[in-house]
Design a protein around this motif. Structure first.
Motif, short mmCIF file in Angstrom:
data_model
loop_
_atom_site.label_atom_id
_atom_site.label_comp_id
_atom_site.label_asym_id
_atom_site.label_seq_id
_atom_site.Cartn_x
_atom_site.Cartn_y
_atom_site.Cartn_z
N ASN A 267 0.84 -1.20 0.00
CA ASN A 267 0.00 0.00 0.00
C ASN A 267 0.87 1.25 0.00
OD1 ASN A 267 -2.39 -1.32 0.00
ND2 ASN A 267 -2.90 -0.94 2.15
N LYS B 63 2.17 1.74 -3.31
CA LYS B 63 1.12 2.07 -4.28
C LYS B 63 0.68 3.53 -4.17
CE LYS B 63 -2.61 -0.57 -3.93
NZ LYS B 63 -3.63 -1.60 -4.18
N PHE B 64 0.61 4.03 -2.91
CA PHE B 64 0.05 5.37 -2.71
C PHE B 64 1.11 6.46 -2.48
CE2 PHE B 64 -3.28 2.31 -1.49
CZ PHE B 64 -4.21 2.64 -2.47
N ASP C 3 5.05 6.08 5.16
CA ASP C 3 5.32 6.57 3.79
C ASP C 3 5.09 8.07 3.71
OD1 ASP C 3 2.58 7.30 2.94
OD2 ASP C 3 2.14 5.16 3.03
N ILE D 227 -11.29 2.48 5.98
CA ILE D 227 -10.39 1.75 5.07
C ILE D 227 -10.16 0.30 5.50
CG2 ILE D 227 -9.15 3.77 4.17
CD1 ILE D 227 -6.95 3.14 6.19
N TYR E 35 -13.47 -1.65 0.73
CA TYR E 35 -13.53 -0.19 0.77
C TYR E 35 -12.24 0.43 0.24
CZ TYR E 35 -14.46 4.57 2.06
OH TYR E 35 -14.67 5.92 1.99
N GLN E 36 -12.40 1.38 -0.69
CA GLN E 36 -11.23 2.11 -1.20
C GLN E 36 -11.57 3.59 -1.19
OE1 GLN E 36 -11.11 -0.20 -4.90
NE2 GLN E 36 -9.15 -1.02 -4.19
N VAL E 37 -10.61 4.41 -0.79
CA VAL E 37 -10.89 5.84 -0.66
C VAL E 37 -11.35 6.39 -2.01
CG1 VAL E 37 -9.91 8.11 -0.17
CG2 VAL E 37 -9.31 6.15 1.27
N GLY F 154 -6.25 -3.09 -7.34
CA GLY F 154 -6.55 -3.70 -6.03
C GLY F 154 -8.04 -3.86 -5.83
N ALA F 155 -8.37 -4.72 -4.86
CA ALA F 155 -9.78 -5.03 -4.61
C ALA F 155 -10.32 -4.34 -3.37
CB ALA F 155 -9.94 -6.54 -4.47
N GLY F 156 -9.43 -3.76 -2.58
CA GLY F 156 -9.88 -3.14 -1.33
C GLY F 156 -10.01 -4.16 -0.21
N LEU F 157 -9.36 -5.30 -0.37
CA LEU F 157 -9.46 -6.35 0.65
C LEU F 157 -8.26 -6.36 1.60
CD1 LEU F 157 -10.82 -9.43 -1.30
CD2 LEU F 157 -11.83 -8.36 0.71
N GLY F 158 -7.13 -5.80 1.10
CA GLY F 158 -5.86 -5.89 1.85
C GLY F 158 -5.98 -5.55 3.32
N LEU F 159 -6.45 -4.33 3.63
CA LEU F 159 -6.47 -3.88 5.03
C LEU F 159 -7.45 -4.66 5.90
CD1 LEU F 159 -6.05 0.01 4.82
CD2 LEU F 159 -4.38 -1.71 5.53
N1 LIG Z 1 -0.48 3.99 2.70
C1 LIG Z 1 -1.62 4.48 2.23
N2 LIG Z 1 -1.69 5.73 1.77
C2 LIG Z 1 -2.85 6.23 1.28
N3 LIG Z 1 -4.01 5.54 1.21
C3 LIG Z 1 -3.99 4.28 1.64
C4 LIG Z 1 -2.81 3.67 2.17
N4 LIG Z 1 -3.11 2.40 2.53
C5 LIG Z 1 -4.41 2.21 2.22
N5 LIG Z 1 -4.94 3.33 1.69
C6 LIG Z 1 -6.36 3.53 1.27
O1 LIG Z 1 -7.14 2.49 1.84
C7 LIG Z 1 -7.80 1.76 0.82
C8 LIG Z 1 -7.94 0.32 1.26
O2 LIG Z 1 -6.69 -0.32 1.28
P1 LIG Z 1 -6.60 -1.86 1.02
O3 LIG Z 1 -5.21 -2.30 1.16
O4 LIG Z 1 -7.62 -2.52 1.86
O5 LIG Z 1 -7.11 -1.99 -0.47
P2 LIG Z 1 -6.35 -1.81 -1.83
O6 LIG Z 1 -4.89 -1.61 -1.59
O7 LIG Z 1 -7.06 -0.76 -2.59
O8 LIG Z 1 -6.61 -3.21 -2.53
P3 LIG Z 1 -5.89 -4.61 -2.20
O9 LIG Z 1 -5.07 -4.42 -0.99
O10 LIG Z 1 -7.04 -5.54 -1.99
O11 LIG Z 1 -5.09 -4.93 -3.38
C9 LIG Z 1 -6.96 1.96 -0.41
O12 LIG Z 1 -7.71 1.76 -1.57
C10 LIG Z 1 -6.52 3.40 -0.22
O13 LIG Z 1 -7.54 4.25 -0.64
#
Ligand SMILES: Nc1ncnc2c1ncn2[C@@H]1O[C@H](COP(=O)(O)OP(=O)(O)OP(=O)(O)O)[C@@H](O)[C@H]1O
Ligand SMILES: [Mg+2]
Length: 466
Positions: free
Chosen positions: A346, A349-350, A392, A405, A410-412, A422-427
């Protein structure tokens, strides 16, 4: 409103249902004190509701004679049986005294009656023969002397006394009935609110059951679909690997590139399916942890190694800050690695070019939460733990999104044009895995500045059994 409650008073059958007995007794007592005449109040059915009387000397005397006692009994019975429809009745006694029987009405309904007497009408000047002949053994002088003690009022005065008493009883009845109605209405409205509440509660309960059912269906669906997708996908990945390795003959550069893309996308899909499977397993509490002692520093270093190639590609610096003497944690190696990897992915990615990602670990302490309530929290001992930090300098998360989140899917930025995959499942998986280890996750973030996730895992879980 309760059914059948007639506000106009339909619910009243007799005085006893509504009248304030104490007030009634007090009024009868003051009339008695003022005029010395006995007063009895009866309900419509004949029940005695108030009785203030003094036995008269003449009554006491005639009751000592057998014929006198019988005559007295007859008079009392006659007075008792004067009916509601008879109106005001002045009933004579053989002693020469009178009883005045007055009906009590409320809203044109007969609800009871009161009896004033015995009293001697002041108009009467002779000793009645009926007294002197009531019993063969009567002593006329004694009887006459006893009759002299009887309270004397003129009939007109007795009429006025009855009139006043009736007015006051009406008043008491009115205020008692008002209080009775108020409390009836109160009870009715409470009953109605309770009924409404019970109805809503039922509706809520069935909606909740339905939702639970749907949730269960969704979990089953996820588990089945993911499982069924995984098998053909591993074949796709396997065959594309075989093709690139040249088992089926040499490929030209373009073919090789295409097959590599199939392989990479297949891999990506596989990790997505793995996430879906993890999520449904966690939801159904079917995940088992294989706990072993783990070196926190080692975990951090291995995650750093995996993200460095992509970080370099994006122009992002990666640092590791592992404090000296970080203790060993007991946990599932694959799952703890998965937690850190997800958070690091994450962060990568962000965060945009020129940013920095720091992965750290340090010794800390956490509350020994044994679920014993508030008292236990105050008394709780702290236990050694390790705090992992994933920091980060990326886009950050707005304060009102921080709680959400961790929700599955859920994704912002949930738009279809979103920049990041991504699917929004990670967190959501990360949070549940941390909880399964008895740990906790905390986040500090500021839009445009960056995000830091703190993951605290106890050195050893409460119920640890190697
Ligand atoms: N380090 C970060 N900085 C900014 N936003 C974040 C960060 N980590 C998570 N987020 C926000 O939280 C949302 C949910 O994160 P999550 O890891 O659950 O999903 P994802 O990364 O979008 O998808 P996946 O992890 O399933 O591939 C993200 O889509 C993002 O909007
Ligand atoms: Mg993610």
């Amino acid at each position: 409103m309760s059914e059948g409650l007639d506000l106009n008073l339909g619910d009243i059958d007799g005085l006893e249902q509504v009248i304030d007995r104490e007030a009634l007794a007090e009024v009868c007592r003051s009339f008695f004190d003022l005029f010395g005449i006995s007063i009895r109040v009866f309900s419509r059915t004949g029940a005695l509701l108030s009785d203030v009387h003094e036995e008269q000397a003449v009554c006491r005397y005639v009751n000592t004679l057998s014929e006198g006692r019988r005559a007295c009994g007859t008079t009392v019975t006659e007075v008792k049986h004067i009916g509601a429809t008879d109106g005001v009745v002045v009933h004579p006694c053989f002693t020469g005294a009178n009883y005045r029987v007055v009906p009590i009405e409320y809203h044109s309904r007969h609800v009871g009656r009161f009896v004033i007497g015995p009293y001697l009408p002041a108009e009467r000047t002779e000793i009645p023969k009926t007294l002197l002949t009531v019993d063969p053994n009567i002593d006329a002088d004694k009887a006459i002397a006893a009759l002299g003690d009887m309270p004397r009022v003129r009939e007109e005065t007795a009429l006025r006394i009855a009139h006043h008493l009736r007015n006051i009883v009406d008043l008491i009845l009115f205020s008692s009935h008002r209080a009775h109605l108020t409390s009836e209405m109160h009870v009715a409205s409470v009953r109605e609110s309770y009924r409404e509440l019970a109805e809503k509660n039922d509706a809520l309960q069935s909606a909740y059951n339905r939702l639970k059912e749907l949730d269960q269906l969704k979990s089953n669906f996820l588990a089945t679909v993911s499982h069924e997708l995984r098998t053909p996908l591993t074949s796709i990945i396997g065959y594309s690997e075989m093709l690139t390795s040249g088992i089926a003959g040499d490929l030209n550069e373009e073919q090789n590139e295409f097959v590599q893309t199939i392989h990479d996308k297949g891999d990506h899909l596989l990790s997505l399916i793995a996430s879906l499977l993890d999520a449904s397993k966690l939801e159904q509490g079917q995940l088992t942890l294989n706990r072993v002692p783990l070196d926190a520093g080692q975990l951090i270093r291995s995650v750093v190694t995996t993200i460095i190639p992509n970080a370099k590609k994006k122009g992002i610096a990666v640092e590791s800050q592992v404090e000296e003497g970080v203790p060993t944690v007991i946990g599932d190696s694959i799952r703890i690695h998965q937690i850190l990897q997800n958070l690091a992915d994450n962060a990568l990615k962000f965060t945009t070019k020129g940013g920095t990602i720091i992965l750290g670990a340090r010794a800390t302490e956490m509350m020994d939460d044994d679920g014993g309530g508030f008292g236990a929290v105050l008394m709780a001992a702290s236990k050694p733990a390790v705090e992992f930090r994933i920091e980060d300098t990326g886009m950050g998360i707005a304060q009102d999104q921080v709680e959400r989140i961790f929700d599955a899917f859920y994704q912002v930025d949930g738009s279809s044009t979103r920049e990041h995959g991504g699917a929004g499942l990670g967190l959501s998986i990360v949070k549940r895995l941390i909880e399964a280890h008895g740990g906790s996750i905390r986040i500090e973030s500021s839009v445009g500045v960056g995000t830091t996730f703190f993951v605290t895992i106890p050195e050893a879980p409460d119920t640890f059994d190697l």
